[in-house]
Every structure is written in structure tokens, then in C-alpha cells.
Design an enzyme around this catalytic site. Structure first.
Site, PDB file in Angstrom:
ATOM      1  N   ASN A  12      45.070 -11.015 -55.844  1.00 15.60           N
ATOM      2  CA  ASN A  12      46.182 -11.697 -57.002  1.00 15.60           C
ATOM      3  C   ASN A  12      47.478 -11.187 -56.614  1.00 15.60           C
ATOM      4  O   ASN A  12      47.937 -10.052 -56.711  1.00 15.60           O
ATOM      5  CB  ASN A  12      45.887 -11.108 -58.283  1.00 15.60           C
ATOM      6  CG  ASN A  12      46.784 -11.508 -59.348  1.00 15.60           C
ATOM      7  OD1 ASN A  12      47.564 -12.287 -58.977  1.00 15.60           O
ATOM      8  ND2 ASN A  12      47.031 -10.729 -60.385  1.00 15.60           N
ATOM      9  N   LYS A  14      50.337 -12.078 -57.501  1.00 19.19           N
ATOM     10  CA  LYS A  14      51.491 -11.960 -58.580  1.00 19.19           C
ATOM     11  C   LYS A  14      52.684 -12.758 -58.249  1.00 19.19           C
ATOM     12  O   LYS A  14      52.463 -13.790 -57.446  1.00 19.19           O
ATOM     13  CB  LYS A  14      51.670 -10.686 -59.164  1.00 19.19           C
ATOM     14  CG  LYS A  14      50.380  -9.909 -59.347  1.00 19.19           C
ATOM     15  CD  LYS A  14      50.621  -8.377 -59.974  1.00 19.19           C
ATOM     16  CE  LYS A  14      49.004  -8.037 -60.330  1.00 19.19           C
ATOM     17  NZ  LYS A  14      49.004  -6.805 -60.966  1.00 19.19           N
ATOM     18  N   HIS A  98      44.967 -12.964 -67.394  1.00 15.62           N
ATOM     19  CA  HIS A  98      45.441 -11.640 -66.829  1.00 15.62           C
ATOM     20  C   HIS A  98      46.085 -10.950 -67.851  1.00 15.62           C
ATOM     21  O   HIS A  98      46.790 -11.510 -68.512  1.00 15.62           O
ATOM     22  CB  HIS A  98      46.141 -11.987 -65.467  1.00 15.62           C
ATOM     23  CG  HIS A  98      46.396 -10.725 -64.705  1.00 15.62           C
ATOM     24  ND1 HIS A  98      47.378  -9.782 -65.218  1.00 15.62           N
ATOM     25  CD2 HIS A  98      45.848 -10.172 -63.805  1.00 15.62           C
ATOM     26  CE1 HIS A  98      47.363  -8.727 -64.342  1.00 15.62           C
ATOM     27  NE2 HIS A  98      46.454  -8.962 -63.557  1.00 15.62           N
ATOM     28  N   GLU A 100      48.797  -9.405 -67.658  1.00 17.19           N
ATOM     29  CA  GLU A 100      50.313  -9.268 -67.503  1.00 17.19           C
ATOM     30  C   GLU A 100      50.668 -10.680 -68.596  1.00 17.19           C
ATOM     31  O   GLU A 100      51.596 -10.813 -68.967  1.00 17.19           O
ATOM     32  CB  GLU A 100      50.548  -9.391 -66.282  1.00 17.19           C
ATOM     33  CG  GLU A 100      50.701  -8.193 -65.812  1.00 17.19           C
ATOM     34  CD  GLU A 100      50.448  -7.944 -64.226  1.00 17.19           C
ATOM     35  OE1 GLU A 100      50.630  -9.058 -63.512  1.00 17.19           O
ATOM     36  OE2 GLU A 100      50.104  -6.803 -63.722  1.00 17.19           O
ATOM     37  N   GLU A 170      39.347  -5.300 -66.186  1.00 16.81           N
ATOM     38  CA  GLU A 170      40.502  -4.895 -65.589  1.00 16.81           C
ATOM     39  C   GLU A 170      41.086  -3.950 -66.662  1.00 16.81           C
ATOM     40  O   GLU A 170      41.872  -4.520 -67.559  1.00 16.81           O
ATOM     41  CB  GLU A 170      41.713  -5.889 -65.066  1.00 16.81           C
ATOM     42  CG  GLU A 170      41.270  -6.685 -64.043  1.00 16.81           C
ATOM     43  CD  GLU A 170      42.401  -7.370 -63.179  1.00 16.81           C
ATOM     44  OE1 GLU A 170      42.728  -7.051 -61.963  1.00 16.81           O
ATOM     45  OE2 GLU A 170      43.400  -7.976 -63.778  1.00 16.81           O
ATOM     46  N   GLY A 176      48.280  -1.432 -61.663  1.00 16.33           N
ATOM     47  CA  GLY A 176      49.426  -1.057 -60.869  1.00 16.33           C
ATOM     48  C   GLY A 176      49.770   0.460 -61.122  1.00 16.33           C
ATOM     49  O   GLY A 176      51.101   0.710 -60.907  1.00 16.33           O
ATOM     50  N   SER A 216      44.183  -1.011 -59.679  1.00 15.71           N
ATOM     51  CA  SER A 216      44.279   0.022 -58.464  1.00 15.71           C
ATOM     52  C   SER A 216      43.206   0.196 -57.536  1.00 15.71           C
ATOM     53  O   SER A 216      42.724   1.100 -57.081  1.00 15.71           O
ATOM     54  CB  SER A 216      44.862   1.362 -59.250  1.00 15.71           C
ATOM     55  OG  SER A 216      45.898   1.486 -59.971  1.00 15.71           O
TER      56      SER A 216
HETATM   57  P1  PGA Z   1      46.576  -3.737 -59.091  1.00 15.88           P
HETATM   58  O1  PGA Z   1      46.614  -4.948 -59.660  1.00 15.88           O
HETATM   59  O2  PGA Z   1      45.529  -3.714 -57.879  1.00 15.88           O
HETATM   60  O3  PGA Z   1      47.828  -3.923 -58.271  1.00 15.88           O
HETATM   61  O4  PGA Z   1      46.267  -2.627 -59.997  1.00 15.88           O
HETATM   62  C1  PGA Z   1      45.305  -5.676 -60.152  1.00 15.88           C
HETATM   63  C2  PGA Z   1      45.533  -6.909 -60.884  1.00 15.88           C
HETATM   64  O5  PGA Z   1      46.306  -6.666 -61.755  1.00 15.88           O
HETATM   65  O6  PGA Z   1      44.819  -7.850 -60.856  1.00 15.88           O
END
Ligand code: PGA
Length: 255
Positions: A12, A14, A98, A100, A170, A176, A216
Site C-alpha cells: 500500500n 499511500k 483502510h 486512514e 490491521e 506506521g 509495521s
Molecule cells: P505500515 O502500514 O506497514 O507502514 O505500518 C500498513 C498499512 O497502512 O497498510
């Protein structure tokens, strides 16, 4: 224990990468993952790069996904993109719900469900994200939160549709932050989701639906996460932006 489900590692990206950067990335990635056929690889670039990435990957085994979609197929929805448009661009997957999107753009369980249904109608595969926030984990309601999101997101689907889709667990506090859920915590929640699918849609859907862990994920923690019986892959943010680390994650998932 041998898993019958093919592992799926999705990147992903982003809001990162111009189309030039994206094309250069997938050219390198294609070479790096050549021959690794027992794992499915997906990249989810931002909209600007979808078509150039699809074109670059023509004939390659790597699939392309989008990061969001609207549930209507056309109309006066400024700034949105439809399932038919993503299909037309050559996408196979769409990330839906997601955290976010839920956190910053008001995405609700009801809209996640509308989007899941809409993309299935267009022959696209949803990667539906669920996960608890830190306060919810600390108050011991992780399973309740994940149950609500999963039930609502899958409402009205057939067992066959669920069997073919991807769910990504997740935990929001792991995204992140560099804090991964422990292998056993990730397995516990993902096993819970699979049991829930069993209750709602039956044993076959539960045996076939692929459930990823996300939050992560790094080359160092992929192997032990993937060794858990119910974890079928990873949704990778930060570590998917670098060809070397994304390739290491894919390699760790093939073992
Ligand atoms: P990350 O993000 O691997 O940077 O923690 C995962 C995601 O948002 O799908």
C-alpha cells in the site's frame, strides 16, 4: 502445517510516488521477484500511477490494486473514482476501509460494505481492512470491534464472494509506528475473523478467504507472522516503498 491458501503480499503505497518513480519501482520489482510463484504480489499505487504501472506490468505476475473507490459507478461525485474506472485502468484489487480512510475521511462500516459490494460487481477483489485502535485494545474490546467491522463490511455478500476476497487485519496502533502486533496476538485476531466467517458464511468460505496482517510489517517480522496458521499474507505500507525491503518481505512469505 501446510496452508492451501496462496499467500498474498500487497504494498500500500499511500500518497507516495510520482508515475515515473512508480514505473521505475515496478520494473525493478518485476526482476527481483521473477520465479517466486508461490506467493501473489500486489502493488497499490496512488491513482496517478495506476495506468502506467499496469502498462509496465503487462504480462508480469504482479497485480495492481487501488487504495480507494466510490460505490457508485458514475455520477456527480467530485474527486471520486468508480469501480468501473478502476477495472478499466487494469486494476484487480481495491483496498477498502483502510484505517486512514476511516480516521481522516469519515469512512463508515456502511460505506465500506457499499464499496465491497460495488467492486465485486465489477469483478474486482476487495482487500477489506479492519482493526482496533489502541484504546480499544487496552479496554479489551478488540474482538468486539473487529467483529462489528467484519460483520458490517461483509453484510449481504454470498459465501462465494467472501471466499474469493481478502481481509486485512490491521491494528491501528501498529500502522506506521514500528510496533507490530506479536505473532500470537495477530494470529489470535485473525483466527477470530476466520471463525466469524465460518459462523456467517460457512466452512468453505472460512477455509478459502485470505486474511492478511498489516501494521509495521518488515522483512525481519514477516516469516514468523506468516508461520501462523491463519495468516495468509501482509498488507505493507512503509516497507513496500523500497524495492529491496518489499522483495525481502515477499521472499520471507514464500518459505
Ligand atoms: P505500515 O502500514 O506497514 O507502514 O505500518 C500498513 C498499512 O497502512 O497498510
Amino acid at each position: 502445517m501446510v496452508k492451501k491458501r496462496k499467500p498474498i503480499i500487497a504494498g500500500n503505497w499511500k500518497m507516495y510516488k510520482t508515475s515515473t518513480e512508480a514505473v521505475a519501482f515496478v520494473q525493478e520489482l518485476e526482476l527481483a521477484v521473477a520465479g517466486m510463484e508461490d506467493v501473489e504480489v500486489v502493488v497499490c499505487p496512488p491513482f496517478n500511477a495506476l495506468v502506467p504501472v499496469v502498462e509496465t506490468l503487462r504480462g508480469a505476475v504482479i497485480s495492481v490494486g487501488a487504495q480507494n473507490v466510490h460505490w457508485e459507478n458514475q455520477g456527480a461525485f467530485t474527486g471520486e473514482i468508480s469501480p468501473g474506472m478502476l477495472k478499466d485502468a487494469g486494476c484487480r484489487y481495491v483496498i477498502i476501509g483502510h484505517s486512514e480512510r476511516r480516521q481522516f475521511f469519515g469512512e463508515t462500516d456502511v460505506n465500506v460494505n457499499r464499496k465491497v459490494k460495488a467492486v465485486l460487481q465489477y469483478g474486482l477483489t476487495p482487500i477489506m481492512c479492519v482493526g482496533e485502535q489502541i484504546g480499544e485494545r487496552e479496554s479489551g474490546i478488540t474482538e468486539k470491534v473487529v467483529r462489528t467491522q467484519t460483520e458490517a463490511g461483509l453484510a449481504g455478500l454470498t459465501a462465494g464472494q467472501v471466499a474469493g476476497m481478502v481481509i486485512a487485519y490491521e491494528p491501528v496502533w501498529a500502522i506506521g509506528t514500528g510496533k507490530t502486533a506479536s505473532d500470537s496476538d495477530a494470529q489470535q485476531v485473525i483466527g477470530f475473523i476466520r471463525d466469524l466467517v465460518n459462523q456467517l458464511f460457512g466452512a468453505e468460505a472460512a477455509a478459502q478467504v485470505r486474511i492478511q496482517y498489516g501494521g509495521s510489517v518488515k522483512p525481519q517480522n514477516t516469516g514468523s507472522l506468516m508461520a501462523q496458521p491463519d495468516i495468509d499474507g501482509a498488507l505493507v505500507g512503509g516497507a513496500s516503498l523500497d524495492v529491496e525491503s518489499f522483495t525481502q518481505i515477499i521472499k520471507a512469505a514464500t518459505r
